[in-house]
Scaffold this motif. Structure first.
Motif, PDB file in Angstrom:
ATOM      1  N   ALA A   1       0.858  -1.164  -0.084  1.00 49.17           N
ATOM      2  CA  ALA A   1      -0.016  -0.112  -0.028  1.00 49.17           C
ATOM      3  C   ALA A   1       0.970   1.180   0.140  1.00 49.17           C
ATOM      4  O   ALA A   1       0.461   2.164  -0.660  1.00 49.17           O
ATOM      5  N   GLU A   2       1.995   1.132   0.870  1.00 49.29           N
ATOM      6  CA  GLU A   2       2.965   2.326   0.943  1.00 49.29           C
ATOM      7  C   GLU A   2       3.519   2.549  -0.472  1.00 49.29           C
ATOM      8  O   GLU A   2       3.621   3.805  -1.183  1.00 49.29           O
ATOM      9  N   ILE A   3       3.990   1.331  -1.310  1.00 49.52           N
ATOM     10  CA  ILE A   3       4.546   1.724  -2.704  1.00 49.52           C
ATOM     11  C   ILE A   3       3.520   2.334  -3.532  1.00 49.52           C
ATOM     12  O   ILE A   3       3.903   3.157  -4.266  1.00 49.52           O
ATOM     13  N   ALA A   4       2.342   1.736  -3.460  1.00 45.82           N
ATOM     14  CA  ALA A   4       1.295   2.301  -4.566  1.00 45.82           C
ATOM     15  C   ALA A   4       1.018   3.649  -4.299  1.00 45.82           C
ATOM     16  O   ALA A   4       0.594   4.363  -5.382  1.00 45.82           O
ATOM     17  N   ALA A   5       0.965   4.113  -2.777  1.00 48.56           N
ATOM     18  CA  ALA A   5       0.626   5.486  -2.654  1.00 48.56           C
ATOM     19  C   ALA A   5       1.557   6.287  -2.921  1.00 48.56           C
ATOM     20  O   ALA A   5       1.424   7.730  -2.865  1.00 48.56           O
ATOM     21  N   SER A   6       2.999   6.220  -3.092  1.00 45.39           N
ATOM     22  CA  SER A   6       4.027   6.829  -3.151  1.00 45.39           C
ATOM     23  C   SER A   6       4.064   7.752  -4.307  1.00 45.39           C
ATOM     24  O   SER A   6       3.472   7.355  -5.487  1.00 45.39           O
ATOM     25  N   ASP A   7       4.552   9.205  -4.299  1.00 45.78           N
ATOM     26  CA  ASP A   7       4.430   9.983  -5.179  1.00 45.78           C
ATOM     27  C   ASP A   7       5.472   9.520  -6.488  1.00 45.78           C
ATOM     28  O   ASP A   7       5.070   9.581  -7.482  1.00 45.78           O
ATOM     29  N   GLN A   8       6.552   8.749  -6.056  1.00 50.12           N
ATOM     30  CA  GLN A   8       7.380   8.193  -7.089  1.00 50.12           C
ATOM     31  C   GLN A   8       6.535   7.029  -7.896  1.00 50.12           C
ATOM     32  O   GLN A   8       6.628   6.992  -9.303  1.00 50.12           O
ATOM     33  N   MET A   9       5.929   6.322  -7.405  1.00 50.32           N
ATOM     34  CA  MET A   9       5.149   5.222  -8.139  1.00 50.32           C
ATOM     35  C   MET A   9       4.071   5.769  -8.896  1.00 50.32           C
ATOM     36  O   MET A   9       3.638   5.320  -9.942  1.00 50.32           O
ATOM     37  N   GLN A  10       3.424   6.902  -8.191  1.00 51.53           N
ATOM     38  CA  GLN A  10       2.414   7.702  -9.048  1.00 51.53           C
ATOM     39  C   GLN A  10       2.735   8.145 -10.407  1.00 51.53           C
ATOM     40  O   GLN A  10       2.170   8.136 -11.286  1.00 51.53           O
ATOM     41  N   ALA A  11       3.877   8.724 -10.234  1.00 47.59           N
ATOM     42  CA  ALA A  11       4.647   9.393 -11.280  1.00 47.59           C
ATOM     43  C   ALA A  11       4.918   8.297 -12.318  1.00 47.59           C
ATOM     44  O   ALA A  11       4.793   8.392 -13.414  1.00 47.59           O
ATOM     45  N   GLU A  12       5.553   7.155 -11.991  1.00 48.83           N
ATOM     46  CA  GLU A  12       5.888   6.236 -12.806  1.00 48.83           C
ATOM     47  C   GLU A  12       4.720   5.713 -13.497  1.00 48.83           C
ATOM     48  O   GLU A  12       4.898   5.384 -14.794  1.00 48.83           O
ATOM     49  N   MET A  13       3.756   5.430 -12.840  1.00 51.14           N
ATOM     50  CA  MET A  13       2.375   4.827 -13.404  1.00 51.14           C
ATOM     51  C   MET A  13       2.004   5.709 -14.139  1.00 51.14           C
ATOM     52  O   MET A  13       1.371   5.491 -15.466  1.00 51.14           O
ATOM     53  N   ALA A  14       1.995   7.207 -14.212  1.00 54.06           N
ATOM     54  CA  ALA A  14       1.520   8.054 -15.035  1.00 54.06           C
ATOM     55  C   ALA A  14       2.150   8.010 -16.296  1.00 54.06           C
ATOM     56  O   ALA A  14       1.366   7.894 -17.374  1.00 54.06           O
ATOM     57  N   GLY A  15       3.497   7.707 -16.342  1.00 54.84           N
ATOM     58  CA  GLY A  15       4.125   7.827 -17.475  1.00 54.84           C
ATOM     59  C   GLY A  15       3.791   6.394 -18.484  1.00 54.84           C
ATOM     60  O   GLY A  15       3.586   6.318 -19.509  1.00 54.84           O
ATOM     61  N   TYR A  16       3.385   5.511 -17.743  1.00 57.84           N
ATOM     62  CA  TYR A  16       3.119   4.023 -18.607  1.00 57.84           C
ATOM     63  C   TYR A  16       1.676   4.210 -18.796  1.00 57.84           C
ATOM     64  O   TYR A  16       1.329   3.743 -20.078  1.00 57.84           O
ATOM     65  N   VAL A  17       0.773   5.039 -18.273  1.00 58.11           N
ATOM     66  CA  VAL A  17      -0.643   5.217 -18.875  1.00 58.11           C
ATOM     67  C   VAL A  17      -0.464   6.183 -19.777  1.00 58.11           C
ATOM     68  O   VAL A  17      -1.208   6.263 -20.806  1.00 58.11           O
ATOM     69  N   ASP A  18       0.410   7.031 -20.119  1.00 58.76           N
ATOM     70  CA  ASP A  18       0.485   7.692 -21.205  1.00 58.76           C
ATOM     71  C   ASP A  18       1.124   7.104 -22.185  1.00 58.76           C
ATOM     72  O   ASP A  18       0.712   7.637 -23.579  1.00 58.76           O
ATOM     73  N   GLU A  19       2.002   6.274 -21.858  1.00 59.78           N
ATOM     74  CA  GLU A  19       2.415   5.286 -23.033  1.00 59.78           C
ATOM     75  C   GLU A  19       1.309   4.578 -23.638  1.00 59.78           C
ATOM     76  O   GLU A  19       1.215   4.338 -25.222  1.00 59.78           O
ATOM     77  N   LEU A  20       0.607   3.880 -22.963  1.00 64.93           N
ATOM     78  CA  LEU A  20      -0.521   3.065 -23.355  1.00 64.93           C
ATOM     79  C   LEU A  20      -1.617   3.914 -23.978  1.00 64.93           C
ATOM     80  O   LEU A  20      -1.925   3.664 -25.301  1.00 64.93           O
ATOM     81  N   ASN A  21      -1.942   5.150 -23.614  1.00 70.77           N
ATOM     82  CA  ASN A  21      -2.707   5.927 -24.362  1.00 70.77           C
ATOM     83  C   ASN A  21      -2.350   6.449 -25.693  1.00 70.77           C
ATOM     84  O   ASN A  21      -3.079   6.764 -26.888  1.00 70.77           O
ATOM     85  N   SER A  22      -0.892   6.487 -25.836  1.00 69.60           N
ATOM     86  CA  SER A  22      -0.317   6.898 -27.016  1.00 69.60           C
ATOM     87  C   SER A  22      -0.736   5.633 -28.137  1.00 69.60           C
ATOM     88  O   SER A  22      -0.333   5.733 -29.516  1.00 69.60           O
ATOM     89  N   ARG A  23      -1.058   4.392 -27.923  1.00 69.00           N
ATOM     90  CA  ARG A  23      -1.291   3.318 -28.518  1.00 69.00           C
ATOM     91  C   ARG A  23      -2.836   3.262 -28.909  1.00 69.00           C
ATOM     92  O   ARG A  23      -3.139   2.124 -29.620  1.00 69.00           O
TER      93      ARG A  23
END
Length: 611
Positions: free
Chosen positions: A539-561
């Motif tokens: 839960a701490e990992i998922a809520a961390s700013d670092q993971m949130q930012a990393e996941m945002a990048g992956y969602v952006d990559e998904l959306n580009s496809r």
């Protein structure tokens, strides 16, 4: 060597009458050859010949007859995948009875419902934990006369051990030496062989009635193309309570290859290196996890190793696509590929034991991108398709004739068509004979002339390869009138994000798509160690700013496809992964979409609140 269509049909048409006949025919043909190997308590692998297997199965079958089991009566197995499951199942069918499959993860209430609805008379239970479920509901199970435990204690009354049953069988055979042969002779192709209760994504489980002819057909259909031989070695971890596992068993009986059996999922990677199989069946989650682990490790390494890895990926994909298109590979690319294979791809194949000719993926949709990645690494993952209602297999790719992104061609001896609304319809010997005690449900799934409505949307290409678009009930339309196939979006995301375990796309009648995302616990732990969060909880990992930012990048990559209307506008990382134990995933690793959406309704609704 490819087998002609006519010859495949001949193989299928000349199949055994029943599973007992199929099994003992294999015992006679391959007696001294290895049939199974399995780990003992000290993790040493024990080998068993076909003759030894036949002897044990005969004794267990005779023991069941001694307990009063009559033809077509139900005998349940509540256990994970292990050698005893297979021996018990073969013995049940050899005794002319029918196996009721029960996942060991099933709740006590579900176990009681399945045993009661099936009218099971004897239950094979894996251990004391499974026996405890039965004891708790014993007053609701008057038909269960005896419980046979694999790893547990007998009580001198209701519960006996498997060794006790084998001893009973030995004694019974002294006075009735032909009992098993007679039971097999009296078993017709249309006799009930198995009741598999679909775990379902909603509602009570339904008992799918599968007869002996379903299974002997499946074994013959898998054998017919000639892709497998006695020299192959299968590694089987799949739940035998699932129809996919049973298909692999009947294919083994038909062809005669040996099989290494161990259903413990955490042991898969270690066992592959020891067993070194030539093929394995698996659900997509296993391939997604392997892909995520390899790519995630390279991303965390960074630097020169990551650059080499990405270069090898690019080279491998170029070669893969040229090979699949039947085009020549330029000399320069061949040289690059040899280097990439030696430095990168050979190490990936070594993780699977180094001898795998192909994997078979079934039970859910596999991402095309992940399948392509494996092929680029020299590992063929062939998708197949079917339902419990088709005895699992209905379509499959062939190692010599496959198309990534499809589930292959229909089994020889079956028919398939696409209904007016796009639904895949199947007809053949492998189709169920209805739902147990549910005539209305059976009538709605099966047409009068035997066509099964699968509930899946698909399309055929010009060569007869089937592509599944999505579950009919999962397709949704946005408020803008655009259809979205969530499994396509979810599969693409898993190929993009090595940290992901699951994505659940939402958007029916909404003005945009949103998603709930979970992390793979192992990948999240490795990520945390390299990002200054070693020891942090999920839960701490998922809520961390670092993971949130990393996941945002992956969602952006998904959306580009994706098409514009499919893109994910809002998303959230859940504080836990989905699991079988939480009731959010079926035992065959399908997400219970409605359950997940209902449990997170407030969060999903918040995505659509006007700012």
């Amino acid at each position: 060597m490819a087998v002609s269509t006519a010859d495949q049909l001949t193989i299928v048409e000349n199949r055994a009458r029943n599973v007992g006949e199929l099994f003992f025919g294999r015992v006679e043909a391959s007696g001294p050859r290895e049939a199974f190997r399995y780990p003992d308590a000290d993790e040493n692998w024990i080998s068993m010949t076909w003759s030894e297997t036949g002897d044990k199965v005969s004794k267990i079958a005779a023991g069941l007859v001694d307990l009063g089991i009559e033809p077509e009566q139900r005998v349940a197995i509540a256990s994970g995948t292990r050698i005893e499951w297979i021996l018990s199942d073969l013995a049940v069918n050899a005794a002319g009875a029918a196996t009721t499959t029960v996942y060991p993860t099933s709740s006590t209430d579900d176990v009681a419902y399945i045993l009661s609805d099936s009218d099971s008379r004897v239950v094979f239970a894996e251990d004391d934990e499974q026996v405890a479920k039965l004891r708790e509901k014993r007053s609701e199970l008057p038909s269960v006369s005896r419980v046979v435990v694999y790893d547990g204690e007998a009580d001198g009354d209701w519960v006996i051990t498997l060794d006790d049953l084998i001893e009973r069988g030995e004694k019974y055979l002294l006075d009735h030496p032909d009992v098993v042969r007679e039971r097999i002779a009296g078993t017709e192709p249309e006799s009930l062989a198995t009741l598999i209760y679909t775990s379902g994504t909603t509602g009570r489980p339904k008992g799918v009635r599968l007869v002996h002819d379903c299974w002997t057909f499946e074994g013959a259909a898998v054998a017919a193309p000639g892709s497998l031989s006695e020299s192959d070695l299968e590694y089987r971890w799949l739940p035998m309570a699932h129809s996919f596992g049973k298909v692999l068993l009947t294919a083994q009986l038909t062809i005669g290859y040996p099989c290494a059996v161990d259903g413990r999922v955490p042991k898969i990677v270690d066992n592959l290196a020891v067993v070194r199989p030539t093929f394995m069946g698996a659900a997509p989650r296993i391939f997604e996890k392997a892909y995520g682990r390899v790519v995630g490790m390279m991303v965390e390494e960074g630097g020169a190793k990551l650059k080499l890895f990405r270069w090898a990926e690019k080279v491998g994909l170029q070669v893969s696509r040229l090979q699949r298109a039947g085009k020549p590979i330029p000399v320069g690319l061949k040289i690059q590929h040899r280097i990439a294979d030696k430095l990168v791809f050979s190490k990936i194949r070594d993780r699977f034991g180094g001898r795998v000719r192909f994997f078979i993926s079934g039970a859910a949709a596999l991402s095309t991108e992940i399948a392509e990645w494996f092929h680029a690494a020299g590992v063929l993952v062939m998708e197949g398709y079917g339902l419990t209602e088709t005895s699992a297999g209905a379509f499959v790719n062939d190692p010599d004739d496959f198309k990534i992104g499809t589930v292959g061609r229909a089994f020889p001896g079956t028919e398939a068509k696409i209904a007016a609304d796009g639904e895949v319809m199947i007809k053949g010997p492998n189709v169920m004979r209805g739902y147990h005690n549910l005539e209305g449900e059976s009538a709605s799934a099966l047409t009068e002339d035997g066509w099964l409505a699968t509930g899946d949307i698909g399309e055929f290409d010009a060569d007869g390869f089937l592509r599944i678009t999505d579950r009919k009930k999962d397709l949704f339309k946005t408020s803008g009138g655009k259809y979205v196939a969530p499994s396509h979006v979810e599969g693409t995301f898993k190929a993009v994000c090595p940290l992901a375990s699951q994505m659940v796309v939402h958007g029916n009648d909404r003005n945009f798509c949103s998603a709930l995302i979970t992390l793979d616990p192992d990948a999240a732990e490795a990520w945390a160690e390299s990002h200054g969060m070693a020891g942090a909880s999920y839960a701490e990992i998922a809520a961390s700013d670092q993971m949130q930012a990393e996941m945002a990048g992956y969602v952006d990559e998904l959306n580009s496809r994706l098409n514009r209307w499919e893109t994910i506008k809002k998303w959230a990382l859940l504080d836990h992964d989905l699991s079988i134990e939480s009731g959010e995933i079926t035992p065959s690793m399908k997400v219970k979409r409605r359950v997940v959406e209902e449990r997170n309704a407030d969060l999903l609704n918040s995505f659509y609140v006007e700012a």
